[in-house]
Enzyme design. Structure first.
Site, PDB file in Angstrom:
ATOM      1  N   VAL A  65     -13.766 -30.652  10.662  1.00  0.00           N
ATOM      2  CA  VAL A  65     -13.667 -31.074  12.056  1.00  0.00           C
ATOM      3  C   VAL A  65     -15.013 -31.655  12.447  1.00  0.00           C
ATOM      4  O   VAL A  65     -16.044 -31.350  11.815  1.00  0.00           O
ATOM      5  CB  VAL A  65     -13.302 -29.857  12.952  1.00  0.00           C
ATOM      6  CG1 VAL A  65     -14.380 -28.788  12.913  1.00  0.00           C
ATOM      7  CG2 VAL A  65     -13.024 -30.269  14.394  1.00  0.00           C
ATOM      8  N   VAL A 122     -14.323 -39.349   2.116  1.00  0.00           N
ATOM      9  CA  VAL A 122     -15.146 -40.059   1.141  1.00  0.00           C
ATOM     10  C   VAL A 122     -14.740 -39.605  -0.255  1.00  0.00           C
ATOM     11  O   VAL A 122     -14.707 -38.406  -0.540  1.00  0.00           O
ATOM     12  CB  VAL A 122     -16.641 -39.811   1.399  1.00  0.00           C
ATOM     13  CG1 VAL A 122     -17.492 -40.292   0.229  1.00  0.00           C
ATOM     14  CG2 VAL A 122     -17.065 -40.502   2.692  1.00  0.00           C
ATOM     15  N   HIS A 143     -22.061 -18.637   4.147  1.00  0.00           N
ATOM     16  CA  HIS A 143     -23.379 -19.269   4.164  1.00  0.00           C
ATOM     17  C   HIS A 143     -23.725 -19.892   2.807  1.00  0.00           C
ATOM     18  O   HIS A 143     -24.800 -19.644   2.268  1.00  0.00           O
ATOM     19  CB  HIS A 143     -24.457 -18.239   4.528  1.00  0.00           C
ATOM     20  CG  HIS A 143     -24.348 -17.684   5.901  1.00  0.00           C
ATOM     21  ND1 HIS A 143     -24.878 -16.451   6.262  1.00  0.00           N
ATOM     22  CD2 HIS A 143     -23.771 -18.174   7.026  1.00  0.00           C
ATOM     23  CE1 HIS A 143     -24.627 -16.222   7.533  1.00  0.00           C
ATOM     24  NE2 HIS A 143     -23.954 -17.254   8.030  1.00  0.00           N
ATOM     25  N   HIS A 180     -28.826 -16.298   9.143  1.00  0.00           N
ATOM     26  CA  HIS A 180     -27.692 -17.204   9.230  1.00  0.00           C
ATOM     27  C   HIS A 180     -28.213 -18.632   9.079  1.00  0.00           C
ATOM     28  O   HIS A 180     -29.297 -18.954   9.562  1.00  0.00           O
ATOM     29  CB  HIS A 180     -26.973 -17.013  10.563  1.00  0.00           C
ATOM     30  CG  HIS A 180     -26.350 -15.661  10.697  1.00  0.00           C
ATOM     31  ND1 HIS A 180     -25.002 -15.470  10.894  1.00  0.00           N
ATOM     32  CD2 HIS A 180     -26.890 -14.413  10.645  1.00  0.00           C
ATOM     33  CE1 HIS A 180     -24.737 -14.174  10.961  1.00  0.00           C
ATOM     34  NE2 HIS A 180     -25.875 -13.514  10.808  1.00  0.00           N
TER      35      HIS A 180
END
Length: 601
Positions: free
Chosen positions: A120, A267, A536, A580
């Site tokens: 998104v 892509v 992560h 984070h």
């Protein structure tokens, strides 16, 4: 949900008025091509956390034209993205998620687990938990040592942290929860403290006094010295998520006539030019793309100056390998013609293993009830929708903590310290006033999620097909290193000691997850069966020093021994930070923008 009428209006206006003095967002490949906009100085692959920073900063130069290509759709009107407390609903198994899964994980009892990535506009900054943690000074200084470029040190990157951050201070009469000297009020991306105080907040903070030696209070973990427990800082602006899409592509920026964004465009590879650079290096400045819905049609554009991959730690190595850039033998085995030998592509995947622990509590003021009661949930949403107040204005975790295993621990008898330095944590605790997700039918709960934030296990992103629409093979290889399992065990024991604090004696009733009487073997079995990802991933196109015979990009983030191609996203991190990752991605992208500007003055 479908884009709003106003969003569709602006898209249509671009198509009808391509000669006008502004440009906005194209919804499809065909819309872009119909506009006759085919010449760009910079093409950025990925409209995510880093890509939108670059789109914004590079378009500050009115002489440069910029195209950002995003595989996913619009972030507009998607409530699970916009409402902070709904963040856990944004992934997995949604239209805004790439919906990846890992290969079976040997360290997790051969489980394949979801591996959320934002599909998104805004990328993972649109679907993450919004925690804004810079990490420690040691994390950045290790980047500088490994890359042999002091520009990546903490001292030299603070300016870019401040360029990113627009901190929203709480009211002057609120409890002291941050250090004003640490923050910038003039950046682009909004960061704030929790607005809605929860029942567990005072209890968590009080425990930092009653057990201060093990769990000290940290007034502001974004100072570069994050150890201790403090208030969560999140990318939230006035009760709504602040992502790279809402901040760096805000109306005052997206209306620049030289900035263009196309959505729903996949892509498929980058292509080598027929000529070489002045230094004799192969040039990769052409991008091939197609509608994200698939099909045989392929289109291509060539950047005049640079092509920049900002597709993330999964997407960037995927595209590089599809382009023939990687390990030649591995690529040849699946029918991809090697174009550039760079065997480190896709290697070094590093992630934070993550585990939730919950306890039944003596309280009726947790957020569990709203997860079970549709009427209460509707009331909370109405409050958020009308006033941007109430429990939905914040994320699930109001406090978090960064802790280290003592140096004399038996954990380090056979292993060296994996952290970046004494200011970096080994594990993290995240506190929540309820069960995140679906709670049991009855009861109220307190949750401490734990994560290993200095892991030593390394995995990979690889291919088993040349089909660009097939997902890559994602193998974080959790607990491949026995040290990581030992650190997770220490994290669980730490959480158990926290809830045993004297001030919580009348609050904590019983564990839901695992009891303190569990042996190490029993605890290890629980960990392996219940650990997931903290989402992560980093390191799959890692930077290294200019002369190093490993790595994917040099310290200026240019693909090694190639011209015209750069990588700017979390894949370039040589090590995972003890924090984070989104704040560091923003910081890296801000510096990268200056590096690119300097190269093309």
């Amino acid at each position: 949900m479908r884009p709003s009428c106003s969003f569709r209006f602006w898209v249509a206006l671009v198509l009808l008025c391509s000669h006008c003095s502004f440009a906005l967002i194209f919804d499809q490949v065909t819309d872009l091509l119909a506009s006759n906009l085919t010449s760009f100085d910079f093409i950025i692959v990925g409209g995510g956390t880093a890509g939108n920073v670059l789109g914004n900063r590079l378009s500050e130069n009115k002489e440069h034209s910029i195209l950002v290509i995003e595989a996913g759709g619009s972030n507009a009107d998607v409530l699970n993205i916009i409402v902070p407390f709904y963040a856990p609903r944004a992934t997995p198994h949604t239209a805004q998620d790439w919906n990846y899964t890992t290969v079976p994980q040997a360290g997790l009892n051969d489980r394949s687990i979801p591996y959320p990535r934002g599909f998104v506009l805004g990328g993972s900054s649109s679907v993450n938990s919004m925690a804004y943690t810079r990490g420690s000074k040691n994390d950045y200084d290790r980047f500088a040592r490994v890359s042999e470029d002091d520009g990546w040190s903490w001292q030299n990157l603070v300016q870019y942290m401040r360029k990113n951050e627009r901190f929203h201070p709480p009211p002057a009469n609120s409890p002291e929860r941050y250090d004003p000297a640490v923050h910038s009020l003039t950046g682009i991306n909004s960061v704030s403290l929790p607005k809605f105080l929860r029942d567990s907040d005072a209890r968590v903070v009080e425990t930092t006094s009653t057990l201060s030696q093990e769990f000290p209070f940290n007034i502001d973990m974004n100072s570069g010295s994050p150890l201790g427990i403090g208030w969560t800082q999140s990318t939230i602006n006035n009760g709504s998520r602040s992502s790279s899409a809402t901040s760096y592509l805000a109306p005052q920026y997206i209306t620049r006539p030289n900035l263009h964004v196309v959505l729903n465009t996949r892509v498929t590879r980058v292509q080598q030019s027929n000529h070489t650079s002045r230094t004799g290096k192969p040039m990769f400045q052409t991008v091939e793309f197609a509608p994200s819905t698939g099909g045989p049609n392929r289109f291509s554009l060539t950047a005049k100056n640079e092509l920049i991959l900002s597709a993330g730690s999964i997407g960037t190595p995927h595209i590089l390998m599809l382009s023939g850039i990687g390990d030649p033998s591995a690529l040849s085995s699946i029918g991809i013609k090697p174009t550039h030998n760079l065997s480190s592509v896709g290697k070094n995947l590093t992630d934070h293993p993550f585990l939730r622990l919950s306890w039944l509590v003596n309280s009726t003021k947790t957020f569990d009830d709203a997860e079970r009661n549709a009427t209460l949930a509707a009331e909370e949403f109405d409050e958020w929708n009308s006033t941007k107040t109430g429990p939905l204005t914040d994320s699930a975790s109001s406090q978090l903590g960064w802790l280290r295993v003592p140096p004399n621990s038996s954990v380090f008898q056979n292993f060296s310290d994996p952290s970046a330095g004494p200011l970096s944590a080994h594990f993290e605790l995240l506190f929540a006033n309820g069960i995140v997700g679906t709670p049991p039918p009855t009861g109220n709960y307190f949750t401490i999620s734990v994560a290993v934030v200095s892991p030593t296990s390394r995995g990979s992103v690889t291919l088993n097909t040349s089909d660009p629409f097939a997902a890559p093979l994602i193998n974080p290889d959790y607990f491949e290193s026995p040290l990581d399992l030992a650190l997770m065990r220490e994290a669980v024991r730490s959480a158990q000691r926290f809830v045993a604090a004297p001030n919580l004696a009348d609050y904590i009733l019983s564990p839901v997850s695992v009891d303190t009487t569990a042996s190490d073997d029993e605890l290890d079995a629980f960990i392996r069966q219940n650990t997931n990802s903290e989402d992560h991933p980093v390191g799959t196109a890692a930077m290294s020093a200019v002369g190093a015979n490993y790595g994917v990009v040099d310290p200026d983030l240019r693909v090694k021994e190639v011209a015209g191609l750069r990588v700017v996203d979390a894949s370039v991190f040589p090590f995972i930070p003890a924090g984070h990752t989104q704040a560091m991605v923003y910081t890296v992208a801000e510096r990268a923008a200056d590096l690119i500007k300097a190269a093309f003055n």
